[in-house]
Design a protein around this motif. Sequence first.
Motif, PDB file in Angstrom:
ATOM      1  N   LEU A 144      39.854  39.318  29.291  1.00  0.00           N
ATOM      2  CA  LEU A 144      40.687  40.293  28.589  1.00  0.00           C
ATOM      3  C   LEU A 144      41.868  39.614  27.901  1.00  0.00           C
ATOM      4  O   LEU A 144      42.234  39.976  26.777  1.00  0.00           O
ATOM      5  CB  LEU A 144      41.189  41.354  29.569  1.00  0.00           C
ATOM      6  N   HIS A 145      42.431  38.614  28.554  1.00  0.00           N
ATOM      7  CA  HIS A 145      43.539  37.885  27.939  1.00  0.00           C
ATOM      8  C   HIS A 145      43.081  37.221  26.644  1.00  0.00           C
ATOM      9  O   HIS A 145      43.814  37.214  25.648  1.00  0.00           O
ATOM     10  CB  HIS A 145      44.085  36.841  28.915  1.00  0.00           C
ATOM     11  N   ARG A 146      41.852  36.676  26.654  1.00  0.00           N
ATOM     12  CA  ARG A 146      41.354  36.024  25.442  1.00  0.00           C
ATOM     13  C   ARG A 146      41.159  37.032  24.318  1.00  0.00           C
ATOM     14  O   ARG A 146      41.494  36.755  23.154  1.00  0.00           O
ATOM     15  CB  ARG A 146      40.024  35.303  25.730  1.00  0.00           C
ATOM     16  N   THR A 155      44.690  38.189  23.076  1.00  0.00           N
ATOM     17  CA  THR A 155      45.314  37.150  22.259  1.00  0.00           C
ATOM     18  C   THR A 155      44.693  37.112  20.868  1.00  0.00           C
ATOM     19  O   THR A 155      45.395  36.986  19.856  1.00  0.00           O
ATOM     20  CB  THR A 155      45.164  35.779  22.944  1.00  0.00           C
ATOM     21  N   ALA A 156      43.369  37.239  20.803  1.00  0.00           N
ATOM     22  CA  ALA A 156      42.680  37.210  19.513  1.00  0.00           C
ATOM     23  C   ALA A 156      43.088  38.388  18.638  1.00  0.00           C
ATOM     24  O   ALA A 156      43.299  38.237  17.430  1.00  0.00           O
ATOM     25  CB  ALA A 156      41.170  37.220  19.736  1.00  0.00           C
ATOM     26  N   GLN A 157      43.208  39.568  19.244  1.00  0.00           N
ATOM     27  CA  GLN A 157      43.606  40.742  18.460  1.00  0.00           C
ATOM     28  C   GLN A 157      45.031  40.624  17.971  1.00  0.00           C
ATOM     29  O   GLN A 157      45.342  40.948  16.815  1.00  0.00           O
ATOM     30  CB  GLN A 157      43.426  42.004  19.308  1.00  0.00           C
ATOM     31  N   SER A 158      45.902  40.106  18.821  1.00  0.00           N
ATOM     32  CA  SER A 158      47.311  39.997  18.458  1.00  0.00           C
ATOM     33  C   SER A 158      47.543  38.904  17.423  1.00  0.00           C
ATOM     34  O   SER A 158      48.151  39.141  16.369  1.00  0.00           O
ATOM     35  CB  SER A 158      48.139  39.714  19.719  1.00  0.00           C
ATOM     36  N   GLU A 159      47.051  37.699  17.716  1.00  0.00           N
ATOM     37  CA  GLU A 159      47.286  36.587  16.793  1.00  0.00           C
ATOM     38  C   GLU A 159      46.476  36.721  15.512  1.00  0.00           C
ATOM     39  O   GLU A 159      46.924  36.297  14.443  1.00  0.00           O
ATOM     40  CB  GLU A 159      46.943  35.269  17.495  1.00  0.00           C
ATOM     41  N   PRO A 212      40.980  37.359  12.367  1.00  0.00           N
ATOM     42  CA  PRO A 212      40.477  37.218  13.739  1.00  0.00           C
ATOM     43  C   PRO A 212      39.387  36.147  13.800  1.00  0.00           C
ATOM     44  O   PRO A 212      38.447  36.159  13.003  1.00  0.00           O
ATOM     45  CB  PRO A 212      39.900  38.610  14.044  1.00  0.00           C
ATOM     46  N   LEU A 213      39.514  35.237  14.748  1.00  0.00           N
ATOM     47  CA  LEU A 213      38.560  34.144  14.885  1.00  0.00           C
ATOM     48  C   LEU A 213      37.456  34.542  15.858  1.00  0.00           C
ATOM     49  O   LEU A 213      37.398  34.076  17.003  1.00  0.00           O
ATOM     50  CB  LEU A 213      39.285  32.886  15.353  1.00  0.00           C
ATOM     51  N   THR A 214      36.567  35.409  15.398  1.00  0.00           N
ATOM     52  CA  THR A 214      35.516  35.912  16.284  1.00  0.00           C
ATOM     53  C   THR A 214      34.585  34.794  16.742  1.00  0.00           C
ATOM     54  O   THR A 214      34.098  34.812  17.868  1.00  0.00           O
ATOM     55  CB  THR A 214      34.705  37.020  15.597  1.00  0.00           C
ATOM     56  N   GLY A 215      34.318  33.813  15.866  1.00  0.00           N
ATOM     57  CA  GLY A 215      33.440  32.719  16.257  1.00  0.00           C
ATOM     58  C   GLY A 215      34.012  31.909  17.395  1.00  0.00           C
ATOM     59  O   GLY A 215      33.300  31.531  18.340  1.00  0.00           O
ATOM     60  N   THR A 216      35.313  31.633  17.335  1.00  0.00           N
ATOM     61  CA  THR A 216      35.969  30.881  18.403  1.00  0.00           C
ATOM     62  C   THR A 216      35.984  31.673  19.699  1.00  0.00           C
ATOM     63  O   THR A 216      35.707  31.145  20.781  1.00  0.00           O
ATOM     64  CB  THR A 216      37.408  30.526  17.987  1.00  0.00           C
ATOM     65  N   LEU A 228      34.326  32.852  25.416  1.00  0.00           N
ATOM     66  CA  LEU A 228      33.980  33.762  26.505  1.00  0.00           C
ATOM     67  C   LEU A 228      32.907  33.188  27.433  1.00  0.00           C
ATOM     68  O   LEU A 228      33.054  33.269  28.667  1.00  0.00           O
ATOM     69  CB  LEU A 228      33.549  35.121  25.947  1.00  0.00           C
ATOM     70  N   PRO A 229      31.798  32.610  26.919  1.00  0.00           N
ATOM     71  CA  PRO A 229      30.847  31.980  27.857  1.00  0.00           C
ATOM     72  C   PRO A 229      31.469  30.840  28.661  1.00  0.00           C
ATOM     73  O   PRO A 229      31.140  30.650  29.837  1.00  0.00           O
ATOM     74  CB  PRO A 229      29.734  31.453  26.933  1.00  0.00           C
ATOM     75  N   ARG A 230      32.365  30.072  28.024  1.00  0.00           N
ATOM     76  CA  ARG A 230      33.022  28.979  28.750  1.00  0.00           C
ATOM     77  C   ARG A 230      33.847  29.519  29.909  1.00  0.00           C
ATOM     78  O   ARG A 230      33.817  28.974  31.024  1.00  0.00           O
ATOM     79  CB  ARG A 230      33.911  28.184  27.789  1.00  0.00           C
ATOM     80  N   ILE A 231      34.594  30.598  29.654  1.00  0.00           N
ATOM     81  CA  ILE A 231      35.432  31.180  30.704  1.00  0.00           C
ATOM     82  C   ILE A 231      34.568  31.609  31.891  1.00  0.00           C
ATOM     83  O   ILE A 231      34.882  31.328  33.055  1.00  0.00           O
ATOM     84  CB  ILE A 231      36.233  32.371  30.151  1.00  0.00           C
ATOM     85  N   VAL A 232      33.469  32.280  31.602  1.00  0.00           N
ATOM     86  CA  VAL A 232      32.602  32.772  32.675  1.00  0.00           C
ATOM     87  C   VAL A 232      31.911  31.623  33.397  1.00  0.00           C
ATOM     88  O   VAL A 232      31.910  31.551  34.631  1.00  0.00           O
ATOM     89  CB  VAL A 232      31.560  33.759  32.111  1.00  0.00           C
ATOM     90  N   ALA A 233      31.317  30.708  32.624  1.00  0.00           N
ATOM     91  CA  ALA A 233      30.546  29.632  33.247  1.00  0.00           C
ATOM     92  C   ALA A 233      31.423  28.683  34.050  1.00  0.00           C
ATOM     93  O   ALA A 233      31.001  28.175  35.095  1.00  0.00           O
ATOM     94  CB  ALA A 233      29.780  28.865  32.182  1.00  0.00           C
TER      95      ALA A 233
END
Length: 460
Positions: A17-19, A22-26, A323-327, A332-337
């Motif tokens: 959620l933080h990620r 941050t993406a929406q805000s920045e 918004p950097l949707t690709g980044t 997100l997979p990195r955070i989970v894995a």
Amino acid sequence: MTSPFESLLPSTERALLHRIATAQSEGRAPSFVGAVARDGRHIWSGARSCVDGHAPDADTQYRIGSITKTFTAVLVLRLRDEGLLDLADPLEKHLPGTGVGEVTIAQLLGHSAGLAAEAPAPWWERTPGSLRPELSDVLGTRPLVHPVGRRHHYSNPGYTVLGSLIEAVRGESWEAVLRREIVEPLGLTRTTTQPQAPHARGWAVHPWADVMMPEPAEDLGLMAPAGQLWSSASDLCRFAGFLADGDDRVLGAESVREMRTPSVPPEAGEWESGYGLGLQVVRREGRTLIGHSGSLPGFVACFWVSVEEGVAAVALANATSGPLTGTVAADLPRIVADAEPRIPEPWRPMPEMDETLLELAGPWYWGTLGVGLKLVADRGLELYPLRGNGRGSRFRACGDGSWIGLDGYYAGETLTVVRRADGSLDHLDLGSFAFTREPYDPAADVPGGVDEGGWRGLPQ
């Protein structure tokens, strides 16, 4: 048995959620949605919005732009698998009169056909498709801007042509084929060619002021196969799972694996990215990700899948840029894995044992180089170097006593067992290379023969 990933740890959910926040805000996005799936199951979604109390959810539609190309590529691969065309076929064989008939279907799928990146003016993404009623209007007077097959050059008209190819071979509209052959079998109830409520509205955010303006949402007409679709985070998670594992109702595992394989060399300076057949392939922090990005005025979108770790992620926003949707979709997979590594499946013995296969297992030698040959599921084989780096591949049984390489140096090469007159093993033939049980085994049929004096030391 209950899956260990029925839910994520609270700390992982907060990091996700933080990620997103941050993406929406920045990125100054009116709204931003993210979602994660693991092993084909949607396990998390989160959203942020500039309107308090009105955040979208995983079923809210966004326009996904060029992610549409991946759907179109799946339809083309289906035609190939049904024997209705070959990827090496020139376009002219199935869709005559385009003026670019010499390009192949594979080149169109991998963006190596040399076609221009965009259709002639006016800007096709912000104008009605009715302005381009014919393929000649999409291709223009100079459709080829590079030599055919020589380099990767992303082309929206190329996927327009593929959509027309699908219609010519199927005898019905691209939209109807898409709905029947992908959307309905996979249960993508929120994936449509026109927006269906609830859906986000597209906005342009001023680059130097916190104000915004609505963007038009045009029907792209002939160019729909390149970027028309609307979808949701939940549907794209499901679609991503299909691209990782395959689904025989749509496209089998071998064909989706082919889509994920880079088809042309990457652009100079972009050695960490490539393009398969309708799929982008990238390396991020040691992970290989497959997926696609997309954008149309008012929207940006991306999904990535780590096939090895079984984690997929989607990021959607309703802003033309920023918004950097690709980044985010890669983060997100990195955070989970990283936070919750995949738990390996329990080791289990094979359901049955074949003595003729067991005889093949163990060490072999290509000249003096030692390799191991291991039996795997479904009568498959795995070849790997015993020391250091070397050539290795997995092999699939063909049913006739041979195996075909699936990856690595021996991808596509045939492995066969050569036996002596008495039925005993002589050597393995792998693409003409002889693998023997001993280094240069004098009892085996080694190409070039073995010196009669055999092995020796250095004379004193």
